[in-house]
Design an enzyme around this catalytic site. Structure first.
Site, PDB file in Angstrom:
ATOM      1  N   ARG A 115      74.585   7.728 -14.477  1.00 59.59           N
ATOM      2  CA  ARG A 115      73.995   6.439 -14.128  1.00 59.59           C
ATOM      3  C   ARG A 115      75.126   5.549 -13.620  1.00 59.59           C
ATOM      4  O   ARG A 115      76.288   5.708 -14.006  1.00 59.59           O
ATOM      5  CB  ARG A 115      73.349   5.786 -15.351  1.00 59.59           C
ATOM      6  CG  ARG A 115      72.237   6.600 -16.013  1.00 59.59           C
ATOM      7  CD  ARG A 115      71.702   5.872 -17.233  1.00 59.59           C
ATOM      8  NE  ARG A 115      70.596   6.585 -17.855  1.00 59.59           N
ATOM      9  CZ  ARG A 115      70.716   7.393 -18.907  1.00 59.59           C
ATOM     10  NH1 ARG A 115      71.908   7.610 -19.447  1.00 59.59           N
ATOM     11  NH2 ARG A 115      69.652   7.995 -19.419  1.00 59.59           N
ATOM     12  N   LYS A 125      72.843   5.037 -22.456  1.00 58.05           N
ATOM     13  CA  LYS A 125      71.990   3.973 -22.971  1.00 58.05           C
ATOM     14  C   LYS A 125      72.059   3.924 -24.493  1.00 58.05           C
ATOM     15  O   LYS A 125      72.120   4.953 -25.151  1.00 58.05           O
ATOM     16  CB  LYS A 125      70.541   4.197 -22.522  1.00 58.05           C
ATOM     17  CG  LYS A 125      70.320   3.994 -21.034  1.00 58.05           C
ATOM     18  CD  LYS A 125      68.848   4.143 -20.679  1.00 58.05           C
ATOM     19  CE  LYS A 125      68.606   3.857 -19.217  1.00 58.05           C
ATOM     20  NZ  LYS A 125      67.174   3.999 -18.854  1.00 58.05           N
ATOM     21  N   HIS A 178      71.621   5.948  -7.867  1.00 66.05           N
ATOM     22  CA  HIS A 178      70.726   6.791  -8.663  1.00 66.05           C
ATOM     23  C   HIS A 178      70.268   8.027  -7.888  1.00 66.05           C
ATOM     24  O   HIS A 178      69.939   9.056  -8.489  1.00 66.05           O
ATOM     25  CB  HIS A 178      69.509   5.976  -9.099  1.00 66.05           C
ATOM     26  CG  HIS A 178      68.747   6.600 -10.231  1.00 66.05           C
ATOM     27  ND1 HIS A 178      69.152   6.504 -11.542  1.00 66.05           N
ATOM     28  CD2 HIS A 178      67.610   7.352 -10.238  1.00 66.05           C
ATOM     29  CE1 HIS A 178      68.308   7.153 -12.311  1.00 66.05           C
ATOM     30  NE2 HIS A 178      67.362   7.677 -11.554  1.00 66.05           N
ATOM     31  N   ARG A 221      72.293  10.970  -8.788  1.00 70.95           N
ATOM     32  CA  ARG A 221      71.911  11.504 -10.105  1.00 70.95           C
ATOM     33  C   ARG A 221      70.663  12.379  -9.961  1.00 70.95           C
ATOM     34  O   ARG A 221      70.591  13.474 -10.520  1.00 70.95           O
ATOM     35  CB  ARG A 221      71.657  10.332 -11.052  1.00 70.95           C
ATOM     36  CG  ARG A 221      71.125  10.679 -12.448  1.00 70.95           C
ATOM     37  CD  ARG A 221      71.124   9.403 -13.285  1.00 70.95           C
ATOM     38  NE  ARG A 221      70.305   9.486 -14.480  1.00 70.95           N
ATOM     39  CZ  ARG A 221      70.720   9.960 -15.653  1.00 70.95           C
ATOM     40  NH1 ARG A 221      71.936  10.434 -15.770  1.00 70.95           N
ATOM     41  NH2 ARG A 221      69.923   9.967 -16.702  1.00 70.95           N
ATOM     42  N   HIS A 273      68.874  12.284 -21.390  1.00 65.44           N
ATOM     43  CA  HIS A 273      67.496  11.885 -21.654  1.00 65.44           C
ATOM     44  C   HIS A 273      67.136  12.231 -23.096  1.00 65.44           C
ATOM     45  O   HIS A 273      67.374  13.348 -23.546  1.00 65.44           O
ATOM     46  CB  HIS A 273      66.523  12.614 -20.726  1.00 65.44           C
ATOM     47  CG  HIS A 273      66.565  12.121 -19.316  1.00 65.44           C
ATOM     48  ND1 HIS A 273      66.108  12.860 -18.242  1.00 65.44           N
ATOM     49  CD2 HIS A 273      66.993  10.949 -18.786  1.00 65.44           C
ATOM     50  CE1 HIS A 273      66.263  12.172 -17.129  1.00 65.44           C
ATOM     51  NE2 HIS A 273      66.800  11.015 -17.436  1.00 65.44           N
ATOM     52  N   TYR A 285      61.453  13.284 -13.819  1.00 68.08           N
ATOM     53  CA  TYR A 285      62.619  13.018 -12.976  1.00 68.08           C
ATOM     54  C   TYR A 285      62.774  14.055 -11.875  1.00 68.08           C
ATOM     55  O   TYR A 285      63.313  13.786 -10.812  1.00 68.08           O
ATOM     56  CB  TYR A 285      63.825  13.068 -13.901  1.00 68.08           C
ATOM     57  CG  TYR A 285      65.038  12.343 -13.435  1.00 68.08           C
ATOM     58  CD1 TYR A 285      65.997  12.967 -12.668  1.00 68.08           C
ATOM     59  CD2 TYR A 285      65.252  11.018 -13.804  1.00 68.08           C
ATOM     60  CE1 TYR A 285      67.133  12.312 -12.273  1.00 68.08           C
ATOM     61  CE2 TYR A 285      66.393  10.352 -13.417  1.00 68.08           C
ATOM     62  CZ  TYR A 285      67.331  11.006 -12.654  1.00 68.08           C
ATOM     63  OH  TYR A 285      68.459  10.347 -12.263  1.00 68.08           O
TER      64      TYR A 285
END
Length: 294
Positions: free
Chosen positions: A144, A168, A240, A243, A266, A275
């Protein structure tokens, strides 16, 4: 229970128990304040499903579907927290449904297009080697943009062929890195970065701006846009996209979904499945290659 105290307790909960980043927490609080602004005379414990429905209806006039869903998700989380704390007995958001979000499949770059973007970089320019390393790392490890800006020299474990990534919620993961990507990063790090004047507090950050500070997300977007235009690629490309291309190319070349999930960071494999973008040709080739009744 008034708004100020409720939001402060919720902030602490998000930080300590859910281990969310400050940026994510601020987004949650900002969305909940929208509800407070709409009903300034009501305490959070006095909000009913009627007010939440009105709030949801008004948001539908102002925000895109994805934003509406995000805001409602934050409100639901806030009231679930209030239930756990026994500040309320009935959750006013229980019967409120989020709007359906269509699946937007982002553009994917082919390997030839990625090569064209890399070829558009003037390596003799001031930040040429840095910018090449940025793009190679985005594509080579599927990072990211927020993860890329925070990569530090101390996160590079090239002897083991891994880098450490803080994703994250401040969750760390180890991502394998190819020897070619390592080589590009080392050229920038050992031959270019060492000659730059660096601000002390950013001495460990890998990618630096003109002033020796940390690169921002906006600057990464600007860099990508510049070379995409120079390469003559007309797709809607962002950091992105690299990615997404990283994950798609791995899948197309035989990597299993679980491995890709771990590399992308994830939590749910469902996210990884959404995705992925696999064209019909690839699916047909797999049927022809692997099905017993081909």
């Amino acid at each position: 229970m008034q708004w100020k105290e409720a939001l402060e307790q919720y902030r602490i909960y998000l930080k300590l128990e859910r281990n969310l980043s400050e940026n994510t927490i601020s987004n949650y609080i900002r969305d909940i304040r929208k509800l407070k602004t709409m009903f300034p005379d009501l305490a959070p414990t006095k909000i009913t499903s009627k007010q939440v429905r009105e709030f949801n209806y008004e948001n539908g006039k102002k925000y895109a579907v994805r934003s509406q869903a995000r805001i409602l998700s934050g409100i639901k989380s806030f009231y679930e927290f209030m239930i756990e704390e026994e500040w309320i007995e009935i959750n006013p958001t229980t019967l409120i449904s989020a709007p359906k979000i269509g699946t937007n499949i982002p553009d994917t770059l082919s390997t030839k297009e990625i090569d064209k973007i890399i070829a558009a970089i003037d390596l003799s320019a001031a930040h040429g080697e840095r910018n090449r390393a940025i793009i190679e790392l985005l594509y080579g490890c599927g990072l990211r943009v927020s993860e890329l800006t925070e990569i530090k020299i101390s996160d590079l474990f090239f002897d083991e062929d891994f880098i450490r990534v803080v994703g994250k919620g401040n969750k760390q993961r180890l991502v394998p890195i190819a020897s070619y990507t390592q080589k590009v990063i080392n050229i920038y790090k050992d031959q270019v970065r060492v000659h730059q004047k660096i601000q002390p507090k950013f001495s460990d950050h890998l990618f630096l701006n003109n002033r020796g500070g940390k690169l921002t997300r906006v600057m990464i977007f600007t860099i990508i846009k510049k070379y995409v235009e120079l390469a003559g690629i007309k797709k809607n490309i962002s950091p992105h996209t690299f990615r997404h291309s990283f994950a798609t190319h791995l899948l197309e070349n035989g990597a299993d979904l679980r491995s890709i999930q771990l590399m992308l960071g994830h939590e749910s494999i469902t996210t990884t499945e959404i995705y992925m973008h696999i064209d019909k040709k690839f699916l047909r080739e797999n049927i022809e290659k692997f099905h017993p009744r081909k």
